[in-house]
Design an enzyme around this catalytic site. Structure first.
Site, PDB file in Angstrom:
ATOM      1  N   HIS A   1      67.400  -9.019 -20.154  1.00 42.13           N
ATOM      2  CA  HIS A   1      68.003  -8.163 -21.330  1.00 42.13           C
ATOM      3  C   HIS A   1      69.158  -7.353 -20.811  1.00 42.13           C
ATOM      4  O   HIS A   1      69.197  -6.754 -19.661  1.00 42.13           O
ATOM      5  CB  HIS A   1      66.974  -7.101 -21.835  1.00 42.13           C
ATOM      6  N   PRO A   2      70.143  -7.230 -21.749  1.00 47.60           N
ATOM      7  CA  PRO A   2      71.407  -6.844 -21.086  1.00 47.60           C
ATOM      8  C   PRO A   2      71.520  -4.993 -21.147  1.00 47.60           C
ATOM      9  O   PRO A   2      72.732  -4.845 -20.989  1.00 47.60           O
ATOM     10  CB  PRO A   2      72.574  -7.519 -22.112  1.00 47.60           C
ATOM     11  N   CYS A   3      70.486  -4.519 -21.754  1.00 47.42           N
ATOM     12  CA  CYS A   3      70.875  -3.190 -21.820  1.00 47.42           C
ATOM     13  C   CYS A   3      71.411  -2.394 -20.796  1.00 47.42           C
ATOM     14  O   CYS A   3      71.822  -1.184 -20.843  1.00 47.42           O
ATOM     15  CB  CYS A   3      69.596  -2.428 -22.479  1.00 47.42           C
ATOM     16  N   ARG A   4      70.895  -2.774 -19.561  1.00 42.31           N
ATOM     17  CA  ARG A   4      71.417  -2.022 -18.252  1.00 42.31           C
ATOM     18  C   ARG A   4      72.629  -2.851 -17.579  1.00 42.31           C
ATOM     19  O   ARG A   4      72.978  -2.260 -16.491  1.00 42.31           O
ATOM     20  CB  ARG A   4      70.293  -1.974 -17.155  1.00 42.31           C
TER      21      ARG A   4
END
Lengths: 339, 314
Positions: B257-260
């Site tokens: 997941h690219p959130c960070r």
């Protein structure tokens, strides 16, 4: 080093490994539901492969969504997006998808294989191979798509013309041990250039000529005549999906048949081209010499050639494979998973 | 959890529709990429590491802001010889240091599970390796693929159909697996291993690349995404690695997941800059793949170590 490895032995080839991407089954399902219906006519498919690029793993012949025509009917704007992609060399194939499990098992597998082998032989004798060499790799898939259960039964064959007597091995060594340092460097450069041009990147058979000054050049098969003479070394090269150091991969089989039938050569120096990290790697590429003789009755077209090439399943049995995609395709399963 | 994820996806979709893609560079300030920078960085990856290529993907899923033939990047048939989960167990057993050191000893990536340099054959704890060679002693352990495992009774026994076609003629020029296992040196054994297709897409909402994993088991059958988590560092499995629809391909795939991503990339860029290296945007994906290597330590796709990351001011 061990120049004589395998001397006089029958040359054995590592069969292609098939792999089917989930996307292929998605597109086949839509094609079946929206276009084909109960029509069981064979469908042209495109398989993809590349030279081996890892010392422990062979490259596969893969079916992807793009292996099948698009369902929507709208012609895609980009005419041939896959063309020139070095990691996706296209190979012509044919798919027999049946409507029932019974008709799947009733297919005359021996005859289907023979039909494809005859096409290969025809392409060899007509000279088509010189223009479209991937036709030497023609393959066959039979399948039954059970769309009620999201289950797919399938079986690949990679038809190979059976030489009788079989080709024997004179020598087989890593290419870097056969060539001088200058030749190795020059050939590495030439291979990398061939592989980075979109015109040649997906052309899996080629000629390697090495001049007296150690300079290597790579030429398409159609240049064979102009490669004769001049005292240079001539090798017959192909993209080798096999990673095994002791055996060449499957594409060499029909290539040898082609070379001895079309060009009447009985001692063939071949070059199994392999890569590491996407670059030519002559340490894992092989150079060998095979002794081949063309069966008389082929050239006189008295009888159909013998063919082999059905792929064994995961446990080594000559039978079909089955994949169940219920988890990812069935709307009910998907709804349950998402709840 | 799933509901919040769904709500978030909906929100994200709305934001993506009403905001234009980033066109101004915020690479050094935020660790993010504009669409055109993604294409530049992708072109550079493809040219330096040619096992990667651009693909068009499903026409119906095409993103208008990306060139039609450069929708996402993919490298296929990447071996994964060992399970990340077992590598980590070894590491902890050995009193594990979890910094990944490279040759220059600049352990700027904290990571779990650097693969040890051991021969995989020696590891008895790795399940996939037991079915390693097509061995003449005893039958091959059946490899359970998730797809199909659950409903085995439904699948007709193909063996019962016998071989009416008589395909079993022994062809002397076909390499028989037992032949070389018995007689050839060990390096020539056919290794059965999981493989991955690794793809990188552009996430318009987070303005970063996003990595996706499509697995195949030892018999080249699709690997159920849940099993992919065995090859993900346990720090990330079930947390930052989620199973979602691929933006360009059919089906569910595991994804980091690219959130960070932006924040992590920013940190990496800061470390480089503090050493006098000016990171260049076309090298973004090399840096990104270093970070991804900490998430999927045993998938052998990364060989970007040899490339300069940026221009050094020294």
């Amino acid at each position: 080093s061990d120049l004589g490895r395998g001397q006089g032995q029958i040359l054995r080839f590592k069969l292609f490994d098939s792999q089917v991407d989930e996307g292929f089954w998605w597109r086949l399902s839509s094609l079946k539901l929206d276009v084909l219906g109960l029509d069981q006519s064979p469908v042209n498919v495109t398989g993809f492969f590349a030279p081996c690029s890892h010392p422990r793993v062979s490259q596969r012949l893969s079916l992807l969504a793009e292996s099948l025509p698009e369902v929507s009917g709208e012609q895609s704007a980009s005419s041939d997006p896959a063309h020139g992609n070095r990691n996706r060399c296209p190979v012509p194939g044919i798919l027999y998808n049946t409507n029932t499990l019974e008709s799947f098992h009733a297919l005359d597998k021996k005859n289907l294989l023979k039909m494809e082998a005859e096409k290969i032989l025809l392409d060899i004798s007509s000279g088509k191979v010189e223009e479209e060499c991937s036709s030497l790799l023609r393959f066959l898939v039979i399948s039954f798509a059970d769309l009620k259960k999201w289950t797919f039964h399938y079986w690949f064959a990679f038809p190979a013309l059976v030489l009788n007597p079989p080709a024997t091995l004179v020598s087989l060594q890593p290419a870097s041990e056969v060539f001088s340092t200058e030749e190795t460097d020059s050939l590495t450069t030439a291979c990398n250039e061939w592989r980075s041009s979109s015109l040649t990147a997906d052309v899996p058979f080629f000629l390697v000529s090495i001049a007296n000054n150690s300079r290597a050049t790579i030429r398409p098969l159609r240049d064979w005549k102009s490669c004769q003479g001049d005292g240079q070394k001539l090798l017959y090269g192909f993209y080798d999906p096999s990673h095994i150091m002791s055996n060449p991969g499957w594409p060499l089989r029909n290539f040898l048949a082609f070379i001895c039938l079309r060009w009447k050569i009985e001692k063939v120096r071949f070059f199994c081209y392999r890569e590491k990290h996407g670059m030519a790697d002559l340490g894992s590429s092989l150079v060998g010499e095979a002794s081949v003789s063309a069966p008389q009755d082929w050239t006189e077209r008295r009888s159909a050639p013998q063919a082999t090439g059905w792929e064994p399943n995961a446990s080594g049995k000559l039978t079909c494979r089955t994949v169940n995609l219920k988890e990812s395709m069935d709307p009910v399963s998907l709804a349950v998973a998402a709840a | 959890m799933v509901l919040t994820q769904k709500l978030h996806e909906t929100f994200k979709g709305t934001v993506e529709r009403i905001t234009g893609p980033r066109t101004v560079s915020a690479f050094k300030e935020k660790g993010v990429l504009s669409v055109s920078e993604f294409v530049i960085a992708g072109d550079n990856l493809v040219s330096k590491c040619p096992t990667w290529s651009w693909e068009a993907g499903e026409p119906k899923k095409r993103k208008p802001y990306l060139p039609p033939d450069k929708q996402f990047l993919v490298t296929r048939n990447v071996p994964c010889l060992r399970r990340a989960i077992s590598v980590e167990e070894e590491y902890e057993a050995a009193g594990g240091e979890v910094l990944l050191d490279n040759d220059e000893n600049d352990g700027w990536l904290a990571t779990h599970g650097k693969p040890k340099e051991t021969q995989p054959n020696e590891e008895e704890t790795i399940p996939s390796m037991e079915s390693l060679a097509i061995n003449s002693e005893g039958p091959i352990r059946s490899i359970s693929t998730y797809f199909g495992g659950a409903e085995e009774e439904d699948i007709p026994d193909m063996a019962s159909y016998g071989d009416p076609d008589n395909l079993l003629d022994v062809d002397p020029a076909t390499l028989q697996p037992t032949y070389f296992v018995a007689q050839e040196p060990e390096e020539d054994n056919i290794l059965r291993t999981r493989t991955y297709d690794v793809s990188i897409t552009y996430d318009k909402y987070y303005q970063t690349p996003r990595v996706w994993l499509t697995g195949y088991d030892e018999s080249r059958m699709p690997l159920q995404p849940e099993l992919v988590l065995e090859d993900v560092s346990q720090d990330h499995a079930h947390k930052t690695v989620t199973i979602e629809d691929h933006p360009h391909l059919p089906g569910k795939h595991a994804s980091v997941h690219p959130c960070r991503h932006g924040a992590v990339m920013k940190k990496i860029i800061d470390v480089l800059m503090s050493r006098g290296v000016e990171p260049e945007v076309d090298k973004y994906l090399f840096l990104f793949l270093k970070f991804v290597a900490s998430v999927i330590p045993t998938i052998e796709y990364d060989y970007t170590m040899d490339f300069d990351i940026g221009s050094s001011s020294h």
